[in-house]
Design a protein around this motif. Structure first.
Motif, PDB file in Angstrom:
ATOM      1  N   ARG A  78       0.683   5.186 -10.506  1.00  0.00           N
ATOM      2  CA  ARG A  78       0.017   3.956 -10.967  1.00  0.00           C
ATOM      3  C   ARG A  78       0.884   2.735 -10.695  1.00  0.00           C
ATOM      4  NH1 ARG A  78      -5.322   5.035 -11.783  1.00  0.00           N
ATOM      5  NH2 ARG A  78      -5.534   7.029 -12.826  1.00  0.00           N
ATOM      6  N   GLU A  79       2.178   2.875 -10.936  1.00  0.00           N
ATOM      7  CA  GLU A  79       3.091   1.752 -10.692  1.00  0.00           C
ATOM      8  C   GLU A  79       3.118   1.402  -9.206  1.00  0.00           C
ATOM      9  OE1 GLU A  79       6.792   3.021 -12.286  1.00  0.00           O
ATOM     10  OE2 GLU A  79       6.103   2.960 -14.381  1.00  0.00           O
ATOM     11  N   ALA A  80       3.047   2.425  -8.356  1.00  0.00           N
ATOM     12  CA  ALA A  80       3.040   2.178  -6.909  1.00  0.00           C
ATOM     13  C   ALA A  80       1.781   1.450  -6.486  1.00  0.00           C
ATOM     14  CB  ALA A  80       3.160   3.502  -6.156  1.00  0.00           C
ATOM     15  N   LEU A  97      -1.298  -0.137   6.367  1.00  0.00           N
ATOM     16  CA  LEU A  97      -1.092   0.977   5.447  1.00  0.00           C
ATOM     17  C   LEU A  97       0.338   1.493   5.549  1.00  0.00           C
ATOM     18  CD1 LEU A  97      -2.132   3.085   3.434  1.00  0.00           C
ATOM     19  CD2 LEU A  97      -2.935   4.435   5.394  1.00  0.00           C
ATOM     20  N   ASP A  98       0.880   1.553   6.765  1.00  0.00           N
ATOM     21  CA  ASP A  98       2.261   2.017   6.940  1.00  0.00           C
ATOM     22  C   ASP A  98       3.245   1.096   6.228  1.00  0.00           C
ATOM     23  OD1 ASP A  98       1.482   4.192   8.401  1.00  0.00           O
ATOM     24  OD2 ASP A  98       1.895   3.304  10.358  1.00  0.00           O
ATOM     25  N   GLY A 105       7.226   3.657  -1.170  1.00  0.00           N
ATOM     26  CA  GLY A 105       7.902   4.940  -1.084  1.00  0.00           C
ATOM     27  C   GLY A 105       7.015   6.166  -1.053  1.00  0.00           C
ATOM     28  N   TYR A 106       5.845   6.044  -0.409  1.00  0.00           N
ATOM     29  CA  TYR A 106       4.921   7.174  -0.295  1.00  0.00           C
ATOM     30  C   TYR A 106       4.538   7.402   1.164  1.00  0.00           C
ATOM     31  CZ  TYR A 106       3.919   7.452  -5.341  1.00  0.00           C
ATOM     32  OH  TYR A 106       4.008   7.622  -6.699  1.00  0.00           O
ATOM     33  N   ARG A 113      -4.951   7.905  -0.469  1.00  0.00           N
ATOM     34  CA  ARG A 113      -5.771   8.662  -1.412  1.00  0.00           C
ATOM     35  C   ARG A 113      -5.536   8.176  -2.850  1.00  0.00           C
ATOM     36  NH1 ARG A 113      -4.776  12.897  -4.523  1.00  0.00           N
ATOM     37  NH2 ARG A 113      -2.733  13.271  -3.587  1.00  0.00           N
ATOM     38  N   LEU A 114      -4.280   7.919  -3.212  1.00  0.00           N
ATOM     39  CA  LEU A 114      -3.970   7.441  -4.558  1.00  0.00           C
ATOM     40  C   LEU A 114      -4.597   6.077  -4.825  1.00  0.00           C
ATOM     41  CD1 LEU A 114      -0.164   8.306  -4.860  1.00  0.00           C
ATOM     42  CD2 LEU A 114      -2.103   9.570  -5.810  1.00  0.00           C
TER      43      LEU A 114
END
Length: 352
Positions: A78-80, A97-98, A105-106, A113-114
């Protein structure tokens, strides 16, 4: 948290609702452990559970994370997403997106998706909606279309025109000039719910309301060409009538509506509610990633321009009462009865 939110949170835990993960934490007083709603562990007694808005709050209260459902990882997600939203909103040009996923950090595919799980749209769709909203504002305030386009973050006029055609259905000048250049057909018809007005652009239905008039349509689109229909909207009218009387057989009518990113997220969620089911305002707020925005969801619900087709009548209060409805509560009962939510003979007894 408010008592009504506690009730919603407990219901989410009982049904192990993944859409509430990261939005509320349940802490068990007898074990000292906190979990996310979808945790597969056996449910404790209701009186032994208290709720927190985040894992950090539960931890500060002396609870420890469940090793089975790992709620701290969801909080990090959620924080991300929140950080990504700030990056998108602060950027002059929409980041890729990159770039976004690297900043939080994902891995790109995982973060996509998140983000969509939380907000209902991808990062690119969120950026386009934000950019289009800025363009709408700038086009109304700026005397030069080209300046407004660049000021809104578009790299070239061609990308704005492509975006506007796909998302808004009107040209840039139409946004600036209150619909100038658009032709909107309209008519009224009798329905089981009373007289209704229907209006459509070349893309689809832009207005379907109760006891409405041409005057209100002109207030919405003061400079559009408003034309009373001469019979060409028969198919749309018949489709709307079927949606009211036999919703299981209703055709998928095209609609042409646009709003803020928040409004559109609410409207998308409304269209996901299955026939024969209802959702509370709090459930809709949670599903779009804004669990505290219950009042704002109610406002977005009321701002729906195409009644029935975007089924705002399927949203009720958490205590089971109907709440409000622009078409009147008797009509809300009729629509819910036609969809099998309530028995027709129970319409008059349904609490308001």
């Amino acid at each position: 948290m408010l008592m009504i939110a506690d009730q919603e949170a407990w219901a989410a835990f009982e049904r192990r609702d993944r859409s509430w993960d990261g939005r509320v934490i349940g802490a068990v007083k007898t074990t000292g452990i906190y979990c996310k709603p979808s945790c597969p562990a056996k449910r404790p007694k209701r009186e032994n559970v208290e709720f927190f808005a985040s894992a950090s709050e539960a931890s500060a209260a002396g609870y420890r994370a469940c090793l089975r459902c790992k709620p701290d990882e969801v909080s990090r997600d959620r924080e991300a997403v929140a950080k990504a939203v700030k990056l998108i909103e602060a950027a002059e040009e929409a980041p890729t997106l990159d770039e976004i996923s690297a900043a939080v950090g994902y891995a790109p595919h995982h973060f996509q998706r998140l983000f969509k799980r939380d907000l209902g749209v991808s990062p690119a769709e969120y950026a386009r909606a934000l950019r289009a909203k800025r363009a709408e504002k700038n086009l109304k305030e700026n005397g030069r279309v080209t300046d407004a386009i660049y000021d809104s973050g578009y790299s070239a006029p061609s990308s704005f025109y492509a975006d506007a055609k796909e998302r808004m259905g009107m040209t840039p000048s139409a946004w600036r000039d209150g619909g100038r250049g658009e032709t909107i057909r309209w008519t009224t018809f009798d329905s089981p719910l009373g007289p209704m007005l229907i209006a459509a652009t070349s893309k689809g239905v832009c207005r379907l309301t109760f006891n409405d008039s041409e005057a209100s349509l002109r207030r919405l689109f003061p400079n559009a060409t408003i034309v009373e229909d001469g019979g060409g909207m028969r198919e749309l009218i018949e489709g709307a009538l079927v949606a009211m009387q036999r919703p299981s057989a209703a055709p998928e009518l095209p609609i042409d509506v646009a709003g803020t990113a928040f409004q559109e997220a609410v409207w998308r969620e409304l269209r996901k509610i299955p026939l024969g089911e209802t959702r509370s305002y709090a459930q809709i707020a949670a599903a779009i990633g804004h669990p505290k925005a219950v009042r704002a969801v109610g406002t977005a619900n009321g701002d729906n321009h195409v009644s029935v087709l975007i089924p705002c009548h399927r949203v009720i209060r958490s205590d089971g009462t109907l709440g409000g409805y622009g078409g009147g509560l008797p009509n809300k009962k009729k629509l819910l009865a036609a969809e099998g939510v309530i028995a027709r003979e129970a319409q008059e007894r349904l609490p308001l």
